[in-house]
Design a protein around this motif. Sequence first.
Motif: not given
Length: 83
Positions: A2, A4, A27-29, A32, A53
Amino acid sequence: MSKRKTKAPPDDDGENEGFLSLGYFETEREAGLAYDRAMILIHGEDIDPSELNYDPSESESVGFPLETIRQINALRDGRGAIH
């Protein structure tokens, strides 16, 4: 992976096209949490927790490269825009 991005002032060489890249994350976590940390650094206590998030305490250990910190500081100081 991911990634951002948020709007930032261009780099000295103009290569970031006006976006602040927070990096690539497994990871998306992780992505975030990095986003949350950047928003907290930019907006400080004025950040609306509903815009994050995760709980703000979860992103306290997120670190950024020096160039990213420079761009975050520019945004915080009003030398950029977040869209």
